[in-house]
Design an enzyme around this catalytic site. Structure first.
Site, PDB file in Angstrom:
ATOM      1  N   LEU A  31       0.814  -1.219   0.000  1.00  9.53           N
ATOM      2  CA  LEU A  31       0.000   0.000   0.000  1.00  9.53           C
ATOM      3  C   LEU A  31       0.841   1.259   0.000  1.00  9.53           C
ATOM      4  CD1 LEU A  31      -2.702  -1.004   2.654  1.00  9.53           C
ATOM      5  CD2 LEU A  31      -2.958  -0.975   0.172  1.00  9.53           C
ATOM      6  N   GLY A  32       2.029   1.195   0.545  1.00  4.97           N
ATOM      7  CA  GLY A  32       2.868   2.392   0.630  1.00  4.97           C
ATOM      8  C   GLY A  32       4.150   2.092   1.374  1.00  4.97           C
ATOM      9  N   GLU A  33       4.959   3.138   1.538  1.00  4.43           N
ATOM     10  CA  GLU A  33       6.255   2.981   2.183  1.00  4.43           C
ATOM     11  C   GLU A  33       6.637   4.286   2.860  1.00  4.43           C
ATOM     12  OE1 GLU A  33      10.686   1.185   1.112  1.00  4.43           O
ATOM     13  OE2 GLU A  33       9.168   1.446  -0.452  1.00  4.43           O
ATOM     14  N   GLY A  34       7.216   4.189   4.048  1.00  8.08           N
ATOM     15  CA  GLY A  34       7.652   5.371   4.777  1.00  8.08           C
ATOM     16  C   GLY A  34       8.946   5.100   5.499  1.00  8.08           C
ATOM     17  N   GLY A  35       9.330   6.041   6.389  1.00  4.74           N
ATOM     18  CA  GLY A  35      10.566   5.888   7.129  1.00  4.74           C
ATOM     19  C   GLY A  35      10.558   4.676   8.034  1.00  4.74           C
ATOM     20  N   PHE A  36       9.379   4.283   8.494  1.00  9.32           N
ATOM     21  CA  PHE A  36       9.229   3.113   9.364  1.00  9.32           C
ATOM     22  C   PHE A  36       9.481   1.826   8.600  1.00  9.32           C
ATOM     23  CE2 PHE A  36       7.141   1.085  13.051  1.00  9.32           C
ATOM     24  CZ  PHE A  36       6.839  -0.147  12.522  1.00  9.32           C
ATOM     25  N   LYS A  92       1.872  -2.873   8.901  1.00 13.20           N
ATOM     26  CA  LYS A  92       3.045  -2.003   8.821  1.00 13.20           C
ATOM     27  C   LYS A  92       4.256  -2.802   9.311  1.00 13.20           C
ATOM     28  CE  LYS A  92       2.772   2.346  10.255  1.00 13.20           C
ATOM     29  NZ  LYS A  92       2.804   3.522  11.174  1.00 13.20           N
ATOM     30  N   VAL A 105       4.024  -0.753   4.118  1.00  6.85           N
ATOM     31  CA  VAL A 105       2.668  -1.052   4.572  1.00  6.85           C
ATOM     32  C   VAL A 105       1.993  -1.936   3.527  1.00  6.85           C
ATOM     33  CG1 VAL A 105       0.451  -0.115   5.294  1.00  6.85           C
ATOM     34  CG2 VAL A 105       2.546   1.153   5.791  1.00  6.85           C
ATOM     35  N   ASP A 142       2.983  14.753  14.373  1.00  4.97           N
ATOM     36  CA  ASP A 142       3.195  14.501  12.935  1.00  4.97           C
ATOM     37  C   ASP A 142       1.854  14.479  12.206  1.00  4.97           C
ATOM     38  OD1 ASP A 142       4.750  14.172  10.688  1.00  4.97           O
ATOM     39  OD2 ASP A 142       4.886  11.990  10.875  1.00  4.97           O
TER      40      ASP A 142
END
Length: 668
Positions: A354-359, A376, A362, A473
């Site tokens: 679904l997506g990607e972040g610093g963590f 996640k 997902v 945030d």
């Protein structure tokens, strides 16, 4: 409204009729009043509405405030026919009016049977409360809580254990939440004695809300009550029950107990038992000696994994969570095995990403019962992610609100650190408001509803939750939208707990968050407070109204950001120019004062000095009132920075990075 401290509770033994009612003593209606007429209208129509519904569920409102009455009813999922459901609901109304005469609120749990409660029953609740029918309103309150236990205990020679009872109820609850049509499930555990269970929610609850409601009830089943021969716990929106007899139609699922140690049959001679036992011991010893070297490494690894699974401690600040893995639950959420998550996400396949972040990344997942989840997964190289993982589990496990995303559980197995959330089918807010095609789906009422929902979620974090939380945030990508476009604040990895008696600023040398949404005192000096979130909220409101990001000179006229652009338009009395062009077709139908008030509120939230900004209690009051006189805002930060102004390059950088969460910056 039902008040827990002053309930009138009428209980019958479980072996007879289990009908009970909770009478709210907050206020009474008078005979022949408008309220009584409205209640009578619901009593006449709700039985038919429930029986004609495929889910055998109905909710309705009769009359206008202050005499409006709201009611809902739900028949158990195994009613054989519609007539029986209608009769049960009608009998519930009669029972409530006989035992709670003239009470404006009552809840009835009605067993429509005569012996052993083997025929299905129904639940009915009514109230004059304006939010009585809100699905989220009844998830955590105790005013409709009812529990009853069979006085008999399961015999000492039984093979069933307390852990087995919890397992049975937990699996039944998961099946009920996954059953999208009816939110109803039954199961049987083949042990001694055989145990039967049922779990049901009102079908207007989401899967996540249903599961959380049921898990809350399961958490009330302790080591003593789990060994009773039967028990039930109700709240208005969900209920669980287990018995040693089959009190429903055929079970929908069979569950194996976690361990069975059966007593030897009587009548077998002692010497035969002794020989069998000795032979078994000798055989086990022989096998152990033969395979000892092969299994030593695996046994050591399994032992480490078992210790890790049984107890997990997550430390952070003054708080510690100790996770008891015997039950696999803590405060309404579950511990998941890594292979469960792996299977649910198709081994973390790209098509489920679904997506990607610093963590980390997902993924979308599906449990076998059909429940959709968002997973996640902590990136193995992410040092900051581990701290955020602990922080998020510690915080969001204790937070429950309809405008906060629900954490269903987590997985901590070796290097794998995973958070499991309820799945939000409409993704995040930025997916809509910044897309030229999708923003047309966001009419004025929907945008206003989203703004109000975010404000309610922040107010809960700042004032009404068990923990007082500063999010730090808040941005469109962290506002998720459910299937009805209700906003839910997510991503608490950077959040901070603060004392309810301390509204002063805190300081840190580690500035975390997203530039463009950071309050100026936080970005430049590391000072944060609840007013930091208020600033971020103001930026969010301006973005929702304008469909523009708080960055990019091509979007903001001569200014480097949206704040300066909005301020200039406000000063020039041209505030209408900031409104998203896709809303133009709705403006003739909408009172422009509502939009102007929202812009005014947003500008009050983004004032440069924190002391000038309202708190979220003030913000929600301003949003809910059309007559409250609003103050004129003072200027926001960076309002005088224009494109091409070379003197303020550093300031330009600090408010133009809009999509990336930074968490290792040092305050100047």
């Amino acid at each position: 409204m039902l008040i827990p401290g002053v309930l009138l509770l009428f209980l019958m033994p479980l072996s007879a009729t289990g009908t009970a009612q909770l009478c709210g003593s907050g206020s009474n209606y008078t005979t022949n009043s408008t309220y009584q007429s409205n209640l009578a209208a619901l009593a006449a129509t709700l039985p038919t509405n429930a029986s004609s519904s495929p889910q055998q569920f109905a909710a309705a409102t009769a009359g206008q405030a202050p005499d409006a009455v709201q009611a809902l009813t739900l028949c158990r999922g195994d009613f054989a026919n519609d007539t029986a459901c209608a009769d049960c609901v009608a009998a519930s109304f009669q029972h409530a009016q006989q035992t709670c005469p003239n009470d404006e609120a009552a809840t009835v749990y009605y067993d429509y049977d005569d012996v052993n409660n083997q025929r299905p029953g129904c639940v009915l609740g009514f109230s004059g409360d304006s939010d009585f029918l809100s699905p989220a309103a009844g998830l955590t309150e105790n005013g409709t809580l009812f529990e009853a236990w069979n006085p008999g205990n399961i015999s000492a020679d039984a093979t069933i254990t307390a852990a087995d009872v919890h397992k049975l109820l937990t699996v039944t609850a998961q099946d009920s939440a996954a059953e999208a049509a009816r939110r109803y499930s039954t199961a049987v555990m083949d042990a001694v004695p055989t145990l039967y269970s049922l779990a049901q929610c009102t079908p207007d609850l989401s899967a996540g809300d249903c599961l959380a409601c049921l898990q809350r009830l399961i958490g009330m089943v302790n080591a003593t009550t789990s060994m009773r021969q039967g028990g039930r716990i109700f709240v208005l929106r969900c209920n669980i029950r287990f018995e040693t007899f089959m009190f429903f139609d055929q079970p929908m699922r069979r569950i194996n107990p976690s361990s069975i140690t059966r007593a030897p049959p009587t009548g077998i001679k002692a010497w035969i038992i002794a020989i069998c036992l000795a032979s078994a011991v000798a055989l086990a010893a022989f096998c152990f000696m033969v395979y000892c070297r092969c299994l030593r490494g695996r046994i050591r690894k399994r032992s480490v994994r078992l210790r890790e699974r049984r107890t997990i401690k997550l430390h952070g600040g003054d708080h510690e969570l100790v996770w008891d893995m015997e039950t696999g639950m803590l405060s309404g959420f579950s511990f998941f095995e890594f292979d469960q998550i792996q299977e649910a996400t198709g081994n973390f396949s790209e098509e489920n990403k679904l997506g990607e972040g610093g963590f980390g990344r997902v993924y979308k997942g599906h449990f076998l019962q059909g429940m959709e989840i968002a997973v996640k997964r902590l990136a193995s190289h992410s040092g900051q992610g581990l701290a955020e993982f602990k922080n998020e589990v510690q915080l969001i496990a204790k937070l429950q609100h309809r405008n906060l995303v629900r954490l269903l559980g987590c997985c901590s197995q070796g290097e794998e650190k995973i958070l499991v959330y309820e799945y939000m089918p409409n993704k995040s807010l930025d997916f809509f408001i910044f897309d030229e095609r999708r923003k047309a789906l966001m009419d004025w009422n929907r945008r206003l509803s989203i703004i109000e929902g975010i404000a309610e979620g922040l107010l809960y974090l700042h004032k009404h939750s068990r923990l007082r939380v500063i999010h730090r945030d808040l941005k469109p990508s962290n506002i998720l939208l459910d299937n009805e476009m209700n906003p839910k604040i997510s991503d608490f990895g950077l959040a901070k707990i603060f004392s309810p008696n301390n509204n002063e600023e805190n300081s840190t040398r580690r500035v975390v968050g997203t530039y463009g949404y950071m309050a100026p005192e936080y970005a430049s000096e590391g000072l944060f407070s609840i007013k930091s979130d208020v600033f971020s909220f103001g930026v969010l409101v301006l973005e929702i109204l304008s469909g523009k990001r708080n960055s990019g000179s091509h979007q903001c006229g001569d200014f480097i950001n949206l704040l300066g652009y909005a301020w200039q338009l406000w000063e020039d009395r041209r505030w209408i120019d900031i409104v998203d062009a896709s809303l133009n077709s709705f403006l003739p139908k909408t009172h422009p004062t509502e939009i102007m008030r929202c812009i005014n509120i947003a500008l009050l939230c983004v004032q440069e000095n924190a002391v000038d900004r309202p708190n979220m209690l003030d913000v929600t009051a301003m949003l809910s009132s059309k007559t409250m006189i609003l103050r004129e805002p003072k200027h926001p930060p960076y309002f005088n920075l224009r494109v091409g102004n070379e003197e303020d390059t550093s300031a330009t950088q600090s408010c133009s990075i809009n999509g990336v969460t930074l968490s290792i910056a040092t305050a100047r």
